[in-house]
Write an enzyme that holds these catalytic residues in place. Structure first.
Site, PDB file in Angstrom:
ATOM      1  N   HIS A  84       0.813  -1.219   0.000  1.00  0.00           N
ATOM      2  CA  HIS A  84       0.000   0.000   0.000  1.00  0.00           C
ATOM      3  C   HIS A  84       0.843   1.263   0.000  1.00  0.00           C
ATOM      4  O   HIS A  84       0.341   2.339  -0.307  1.00  0.00           O
ATOM      5  CB  HIS A  84      -1.074  -0.028   1.110  1.00  0.00           C
ATOM      6  CG  HIS A  84      -0.599   0.293   2.501  1.00  0.00           C
ATOM      7  ND1 HIS A  84      -0.360  -0.662   3.456  1.00  0.00           N
ATOM      8  CD2 HIS A  84      -0.371   1.464   3.104  1.00  0.00           C
ATOM      9  CE1 HIS A  84       0.009  -0.084   4.583  1.00  0.00           C
ATOM     10  NE2 HIS A  84       0.009   1.206   4.401  1.00  0.00           N
ATOM     11  N   ASP A 112       1.245  -7.669   2.340  1.00  0.00           N
ATOM     12  CA  ASP A 112       1.367  -6.241   2.047  1.00  0.00           C
ATOM     13  C   ASP A 112       2.824  -5.774   1.875  1.00  0.00           C
ATOM     14  O   ASP A 112       3.353  -5.063   2.712  1.00  0.00           O
ATOM     15  CB  ASP A 112       0.674  -5.460   3.177  1.00  0.00           C
ATOM     16  CG  ASP A 112       0.345  -4.034   2.805  1.00  0.00           C
ATOM     17  OD1 ASP A 112       0.882  -3.540   1.797  1.00  0.00           O
ATOM     18  OD2 ASP A 112      -0.437  -3.406   3.528  1.00  0.00           O
ATOM     19  N   SER A 119       4.020   2.231   8.518  1.00  0.00           N
ATOM     20  CA  SER A 119       3.807   1.259   7.459  1.00  0.00           C
ATOM     21  C   SER A 119       5.114   1.025   6.725  1.00  0.00           C
ATOM     22  O   SER A 119       5.778   1.977   6.308  1.00  0.00           O
ATOM     23  CB  SER A 119       2.773   1.766   6.470  1.00  0.00           C
ATOM     24  OG  SER A 119       1.506   1.394   6.905  1.00  0.00           O
TER      25      SER A 119
HETATM   26  N1  ARG Z   1      -4.886   0.206   7.655  1.00  0.00           N
HETATM   27  C1  ARG Z   1      -3.607   0.359   7.021  1.00  0.00           C
HETATM   28  C2  ARG Z   1      -3.171   1.817   7.200  1.00  0.00           C
HETATM   29  O1  ARG Z   1      -3.651   2.468   8.005  1.00  0.00           O
HETATM   30  C3  ARG Z   1      -3.631  -0.085   5.608  1.00  0.00           C
HETATM   31  C4  ARG Z   1      -4.416   0.753   4.660  1.00  0.00           C
HETATM   32  C5  ARG Z   1      -4.430   0.276   3.230  1.00  0.00           C
HETATM   33  N2  ARG Z   1      -5.315  -0.841   3.008  1.00  0.00           N
HETATM   34  C6  ARG Z   1      -6.669  -0.768   2.778  1.00  0.00           C
HETATM   35  N3  ARG Z   1      -7.364  -1.882   2.640  1.00  0.00           N
HETATM   36  N4  ARG Z   1      -7.332   0.363   2.684  1.00  0.00           N
HETATM   37  O2  ARG Z   1      -2.809   2.602   6.455  1.00  0.00           O
HETATM   38  N1  GLU Z   2      -1.298   1.230   7.590  1.00  0.00           N
HETATM   39  C1  GLU Z   2      -0.731   2.299   8.383  1.00  0.00           C
HETATM   40  C2  GLU Z   2       0.226   3.163   7.569  1.00  0.00           C
HETATM   41  O1  GLU Z   2       0.021   3.340   6.396  1.00  0.00           O
HETATM   42  C3  GLU Z   2      -0.140   1.746   9.604  1.00  0.00           C
HETATM   43  C4  GLU Z   2      -1.246   1.395  10.487  1.00  0.00           C
HETATM   44  C5  GLU Z   2      -1.281   2.258  11.707  1.00  0.00           C
HETATM   45  O2  GLU Z   2      -1.921   3.322  11.706  1.00  0.00           O
HETATM   46  O3  GLU Z   2      -0.630   1.811  12.665  1.00  0.00           O
HETATM   47  O4  GLU Z   2       1.126   3.786   8.085  1.00  0.00           O
END
Ligand code: ARG
Ligand code: GLU
Length: 701
Positions: A84, A221, A635
């Protein structure tokens, strides 16, 4: 005065006892935590983590792009981050003929690695406390405006000086503890970063929004890049003559696996936390901001989902938009619930009461009350701002109209506008936009007080009689409703268009009526917090409250450490800390987009062609959770074991623990990581890019 401040801070920071796994620590001060880390299992020294005299782990960690982390895994500049995080680049290289998002991409030779203009990575050269330098010329009693300008001028002078020698040097001065301390961060930025590989989205986004923020998780990921440098290993713009960057340090890959209880440490760039926030700030988030924002997004997501389920084309058009809206939406729900469960508002109120009594007649007298007052004044403005950004600002047609107007003012405006319009219409479905407009503006109508609505809004509603009638006219009469007309429109036509007018009138109202007030109040708040922050430190030290202080995250390099651990999300349930490929096969379903894996993957599983990438049970491990304190920005961060070797890549948190941006609960807060053995399995078996493994160093192979 500044001397004493630094001395107070240092003695407070050094004298604090450890608390279970909470904290995002500054690498240059990690010697203050190393005892605790070693007690918990870490086998290396503070100098191994951060050093300016020798290569250390920090030299293998980069800020990736504008808000992710990446890590070096080979002597030839190979870098890992999340799928991502590399998504935008993978998407840009994709077309109908080669859809890398769908099918994945692997460069089978260096020549096939794909350049990414605009993408850069930054290594931290060094960081240091520059509080005295930055506050030089500041005297107590000066106004906040004067202080701001002194800080700005001193920072600029310092940055100019430290970046003058050396290619690609970039520096920032960051306020820590609300400006009680200032740190210089000197980076070396590399701009030639090439895409090496990415798994298909069915692996890299496996579980999609359904599993996002959730455990048990099975998302692969990750994506892979390579940093290039000039012949002298210095940063250089993209050139065919550039060569792979030779890092001072890279991570060895550990195949030793993870067990519940193992020490883990995350090295990365967390974005933003507010651990020392006043109860009133938390109350707003939990009881006002989060619930309203969640409700508004639920309305939009429902509209999108409805149309997405009716058409394959619309599903694809809105998949990324849906994901973006859903990401924070889901996070806020966990955050709200977590704050409530932790009774954070009450606990903070109690602390503030005691603090306030202790502070009476001293340096920090009245600061708690002052902050409460500022929050009180700020609340209606904050509410109006939140509503504005979740309603009027989300109208797609208005957004593109405004963008096109800006582009048409440029020299080759016509061309730029055409590009922007093409990209816009490719993923635009007007009925969704219109129905979202109706849904959110009705909510806006009900909940936002009249004095916080623009005149323009009232006029429109008066003349149309209802939001529905207004939407009907706006979406029918705007020339942006018709791609052919939009392509022809000149600046005058655009600026008299109703979609443009909508955007413009709202922006004008926000900039004139709201922003100046929130700006001033936030400055007052910042100032009061500076005292309150110092007050909390002095209070805890003198009253012998065992609390370890660490600066709130601000996208600077931090160390978080903890251990592999499951958790109990609800009564009667316990989640194990790791998942395997078996779980992917259980979720696999060709009918469900989020769970539809490639056929080849099914075959590999059936043949048990796992190579050397299995755990003790013979399954391929996929993800694991641990107690490390992380947030957005982490991330892609390396997850490191007791020996300093790479065991995983961080990519998420469990949603029940997302209040950790405000309050950390060691029972529930878990970061989610990809097991490095799964990464290797995908590269080796699914991608057939095993040649990349030859440049890596494995431990326990
Ligand atoms: N939750 C993760 C973050 O905060 C991954 C986000 C990307 N993935 C998704 N299915 N939207 O950024
Ligand atoms: N998916 C998150 C990011 O893009 C990390 C998840 C979180 O907030 O800890 O940094």
């Amino acid at each position: 005065m500044k001397k004493t401040l630094t001395i107070i801070l240092l003695s407070i920071l050094a004298g604090m006892t450890a608390h279970a796994d909470e904290g995002m620590w500054l690498p240059s001060l990690i010697s203050q935590r190393i005892g605790d880390m070693q007690e918990k299992g870490f086998k290396l020294s503070a100098e191994d983590i951060y050093s300016v005299n020798q290569a250390s782990l920090k030299d293998a960690v980069v800020l990736f792009g504008r808000g992710c982390t990446g890590e070096l895994i080979s002597p030839e500049g190979l870098l890992l981050t999340n799928h991502h995080c590399g998504y935008g680049q993978i998407q840009k290289h994709s077309s109908v003929e080669h859809d890398y998002l769908k099918d994945g991409f692997w460069a089978m030779s260096r020549e096939e690695e794909l350049p990414n203009p605009g993408l850069s990575v930054s290594f931290l050269e060094r960081m240091e406390d520059v509080t005295d330098l930055i506050l030089k010329g500041y005297e107590p009693g000066m106004s906040e405006d004067e202080r701001v300008s002194i800080v700005k001028n001193n920072s600029k002078a310092l940055i100019d000086e430290v970046t003058k020698e050396g290619k690609g040097l970039r520096a920032t001065v960051e306020a820590l503890y609300y400006g009680n301390q200032y740190f210089l961060f000197l980076y070396r930025q590399y701009d030639d970063v090439r895409l090496v590989g990415a798994p298909p989205s069915s692996i890299g986004k496996f579980g999609g929004d359904t599993d996002n923020w959730m455990w048990p998780r099975h998302t692969g990921d990750f994506s892979m890049f390579r940093i290039y440098a000039d012949k002298d290993n210095n940063p250089a713009e993209y050139s065919k003559d550039n060569v792979p960057y030779r890092p001072k340090k890279y991570f060895k890959i550990s195949l030793e696996g993870v067990q519940e209880g193992d020490f883990t440490f995350i090295y990365g760039f967390p974005g933003r936390t507010q651990e020392y926030i006043h109860s009133e700030g938390v109350r707003y988030i939990e009881q006002v901001g989060d619930p309203h924002k969640i409700r508004l997004r639920t309305l939009r997501l429902d509209v999108m989902s409805k149309y997405q389920s009716q058409s394959q084309k619309v599903r694809i058009q809105y998949s990324s938009k849906h994901a973006n809206v859903a990401n924070a939406w889901k996070k806020w729900q966990g955050e709200m619930k977590g704050i409530r469960k932790m009774k954070t508002v009450q606990n903070k109120q109690e602390f503030e009461k005691t603090f306030s009594m202790w502070a009476a007649n001293g340096e920090f007298d009245g600061v708690v009350e002052k902050i409460a007052q500022i929050y009180h004044d700020l609340e209606p403005y904050q509410f109006a701002t939140d509503y504005y950004s979740e309603t009027a600002r989300t109208v797609e047609l208005a957004g593109i109209a405004y963008k096109v107007a800006g582009l048409l003012e440029k020299e080759n405006g016509k061309e730029l506008a055409k590009e922007a319009l093409d990209a816009f219409y490719k993923d635009y479905y007007l009925p969704i936009d219109k129905e979202c407009f109706i849904a959110v503006m009705n909510e806006y109508d009900k909940n936002v007080p009249a004095e916080f609505k623009p005149e323009y809004y009232k006029e429109c509603l008066d003349s149309y009689g209802s939001i529905e009638a207004w939407a009907k006219d706006l979406f029918a009469s705007s020339l942006f409703a018709d791609p052919a007309k939009a392509a022809e429109a000149d600046l005058e036509a655009v600026t008299s268009d109703p979609a443009y007018r909508f955007y413009h009138e709202y922006a004008k109202w926000y900039n004139e009526d709201i922003l100046p007030v929130t700006r001033q109040l936030n400055q007052d708040l910042q100032l009061a917090y500076r005292d309150y922050m110092r007050g909390q430190m002095v209070y805890c030290r003198t009253q012998r409250v065992p609390k370890a202080f660490y600066p709130d995250a601000n996208l600077t390099l931090r160390v978080a450490y903890g251990h592999i651990k499951g958790y109990s999300p609800a009564d009667g349930t316990y989640y194990l800390p790791s998942s395997t490929m078996k779980g992917i096969m259980e979720k696999d379903n060709p009918e469900i987009f989020d769970y539809n894996i490639p056929q080849r993957y099914r075959e590999i599983y059936a043949a048990k062609d796992f190579g050397e990438w299995t755990d003790a049970t013979g399954e391929v491990p996929v993800c694991f959770i641990a107690t490390n304190h992380t947030t957005g920005g982490n991330s892609g961060s390396p997850v490191i074991n007791a020996d300093g070797n790479l065991i995983g890549i961080n990519f998420d948190r469990v949603w029940e623990g997302t209040m950790s941006d405000i309050v950390f609960d060691p029972e529930i807060c878990r970061n989610i990581s990809l097991d490095i053995r799964y990464v290797m399995f995908i590269i080796d078996k699914l991608a057939g890019a095993g040649h990349l493994l030859d440049e890596m160093t494995f431990v326990g192979r």
